[in-house]
Scaffold this active site. Sequence first.
Site, PDB file in Angstrom:
ATOM      1  N   ASP A 153      -5.762  -2.317   2.758  1.00  8.69           N
ATOM      2  CA  ASP A 153      -5.687  -1.911   1.213  1.00  8.69           C
ATOM      3  C   ASP A 153      -4.542  -1.511   0.942  1.00  8.69           C
ATOM      4  O   ASP A 153      -3.919  -0.819   1.553  1.00  8.69           O
ATOM      5  CB  ASP A 153      -6.982  -0.876   1.089  1.00  8.69           C
ATOM      6  CG  ASP A 153      -7.153  -0.885  -0.542  1.00  8.69           C
ATOM      7  OD1 ASP A 153      -6.437  -1.669  -1.402  1.00  8.69           O
ATOM      8  OD2 ASP A 153      -7.836   0.276  -0.936  1.00  8.69           O
ATOM      9  N   THR A 171      -3.257   0.339  -1.627  1.00  2.00           N
ATOM     10  CA  THR A 171      -3.019   1.667  -2.042  1.00  2.00           C
ATOM     11  C   THR A 171      -3.650   2.592  -1.039  1.00  2.00           C
ATOM     12  O   THR A 171      -4.725   2.405  -0.523  1.00  2.00           O
ATOM     13  CB  THR A 171      -3.941   1.969  -3.342  1.00  2.00           C
ATOM     14  OG1 THR A 171      -3.620   0.961  -4.357  1.00  2.00           O
ATOM     15  CG2 THR A 171      -3.889   3.413  -3.619  1.00  2.00           C
ATOM     16  N   ASP A 184      -9.173   3.892   1.980  1.00  3.82           N
ATOM     17  CA  ASP A 184      -8.995   5.326   1.447  1.00  3.82           C
ATOM     18  C   ASP A 184      -9.994   5.418   0.466  1.00  3.82           C
ATOM     19  O   ASP A 184     -10.417   6.686   0.320  1.00  3.82           O
ATOM     20  CB  ASP A 184      -7.874   6.013   1.330  1.00  3.82           C
ATOM     21  CG  ASP A 184      -7.139   5.392   0.101  1.00  3.82           C
ATOM     22  OD1 ASP A 184      -7.600   4.469  -0.308  1.00  3.82           O
ATOM     23  OD2 ASP A 184      -6.129   5.975  -0.491  1.00  3.82           O
TER      24      ASP A 184
END
Length: 792
Positions: free
Chosen positions: A302, A304, A548
């Site tokens: 991912d 971010t 996250d």
Amino acid sequence: MRGLSSAQAAELTAAGKVNVQDISTSRPLSEIVKANVFTLFNAILAVCLVVVIALGSWPDAVFGIVLVTNAATGIFTEWKAKRTLDKVAILNTAPLQVLRDGQAVSLRPDQIVLGDWLTLRRGDQIPADGTVKEADSLTCDESILTGEARPQKKKPGDRVLSGATVTAGTALIQVDAVGKESYAGRLGADVRKFRLAKSEIADGIKRIIVLIGRAIPFLVIILAWSQLHVAGGWANAIGGGAWKGVVLAVVAGIVGMIPQGLVLLTSVNFATASLSLVKKGVLVQQMPAVEVLARVDTLCLDKTGTLTSGKIELGDIVYLSADPRPIHIWDSPKDPGKAFADQSLQDARALAALVQDRVNETAAAIAEGLQVDPLEGELDPFDSQRKWSSFSSQGSTWYLGAPELISQKPHTLQLVQQAAQTGARVLLLAKAPIGAGLRTKEAVDCALIACTEQLRPDAAQTLTYFRQQGVRPLIVSGDNPVTVSAVATKAGLAGGQFLDARALPNEVGELAQKLQDVAVLGRVLPEQKKQIVQALQSQGHTVAMTGDGVNDSLALKEADLGIAMGSGAPATKAAAKIVLLNGEFSALPPVVAEGRRVLANMERVSSLFLTKTVYATLIAALVSMFAIPYPFLPRHLTLISVFFIGLPAFILAFSPTNQRYRKGFLRRTLSLALPAGIVAAGSVFFAYWWISEQLQLQREVAATAATMTLALISATVLALASKPLFTWRGILLLAMVAGVATVLWNGELRELFSLVVPPSAAWQVIAVAGLIGIVLVLVFNLMRKATFARAS
């Protein structure tokens, strides 16, 4: 609202009304003891130990010391790893805000008691069942518990369940069920429940052990029958006392066939690797996960929190109702929020209302940059499914979200495309009359908001490492694919296509085909991440997924290896098998290195254990077929096991190695163990038979010759497992050979192990049998290497 008092909380804690939770880093101590002590093979060896002691043959009970040491070492090492990992897991548990004595205090989930008042925010995993007392746009994901994929909106009076995750809004709840009495506790469906990661090593060893366990009873029966026959039958054996020799021969056969320490060494290796990694900021929540990352060939990232640090700043706001200019991310500080408020205060206040809940990092960055009072009105919070939020006030509805999902105006989308190429994250603020809806003639594009993310300094180096190791990085993000591609290019991920995930098919086979040459996927929905993992797995890939955010948790659970950032949402960390405590992407290469060390070294040492099992089994079969005495006492096999299997295996298992993962652990291990075991059995049987039957020498001489012949071939197998030998491994081999030689030439040790100094005729047989055995083992090994070279 005061919540409970400290005194009330203390009373409830003392009464056991506390939300005690299981830590999922490893199996409990009872399971560790059970796994290391109460096994079939340990039970068999324990019976053998009791029998040998009862016969008064104490030197033959030496294998009992190995048995106890193995179990104790395994228990202590894994228990120590468990304690260390559990402490780190507790410290890493995200605290929640609890009202105590009228004050908001931060408490861990296991400190919450029945009746506590909790404040929940986006990303929190609900620690206990409760009733909503106050709610502001509260939405919960209960898919982990109920299987319902769509987030559920909650209002005052509604129930919320432990294990669910807050995906939007805030709430104040009162806890009415804790620990085992909670919904998740009763159903046993909590995501924190311990599940062992799939291990190729453990699976391969288990298959071998099952096979050995089935064969042992039959071999013991025929070995006992043959030794009774050698002793002159049951009556003679009982009457003449020869039955003791028969029993010791059967015990020796059993001890030889059991691969003592192989399962133990696997557990100890995983535990030691986990302890090593936690010092590097990596929490391994399931020990076999160390091995899994070494087998991963596709790493889904991912953007971010992995490529970028997750820290977001407001870069620019372009007012579209005037003459729009291109989006610009300035190198020097500017104040785009103030400029936008000066151009349209109402739109700026509406934007402030849309982001005042700060449900994510982007909203927080925009809210901080605006510095205007929000309008009063009704907020419909951001939904990751539709990719926008809305706010209604004063006859208008403002929308904030992905531009391509809100607007169809070519000039707006052109500006977005230009900005996306810089790597900026761009949102659109649009406005329409209440009830008119999006993409209508009444809708107006108000402003483009650009936010910038900091690229992690370690991202490029780590991506390069994975590509060099044959691991394919695949960026999976909910952002604009052009933006994500620009960020990935900055991180050094050049080449490969980028796709908009909205155009991807739902069928797994078609999706797998689409993903073959893709490097970046943008606008990925939460449920698509799980589908992407499944599609890659359908093609035989071993997939790791990092993340996250709350929307990553389902994909992390589906992946072969879920990796969560330490700063991530509690639900995400609960679903992962590995947590990067410091949130550093650069912590992953050490995990790969540890996994490869475990795999490569366990392959080395497994061949030692299994070679012993093969030759012990075949020797038992040969002496039964030819009705000759069993060549060894238990102490003879203990001598070989200590110097050429147990001690060197323990040392080799923890040595450094850079060998890459290769499929076929069990096949390669057996390709050495089977021919080496067959050769060892044949050489030992020949040496023993020739000396006892042809040369008519004493049985002690024949047994010593058999032991020395086996030592020569075992040393050869150890040499092959220890390569390269022009290192400390060569010194290790020489030390083990010297150890056996010392036992043979030292009078007291020789007597302890029931050995004698063989006469010259016996040494000639040992030399011939040993040399033939060594040559055959080396030839088979060359053939083995050539076969694997052609296959690769």
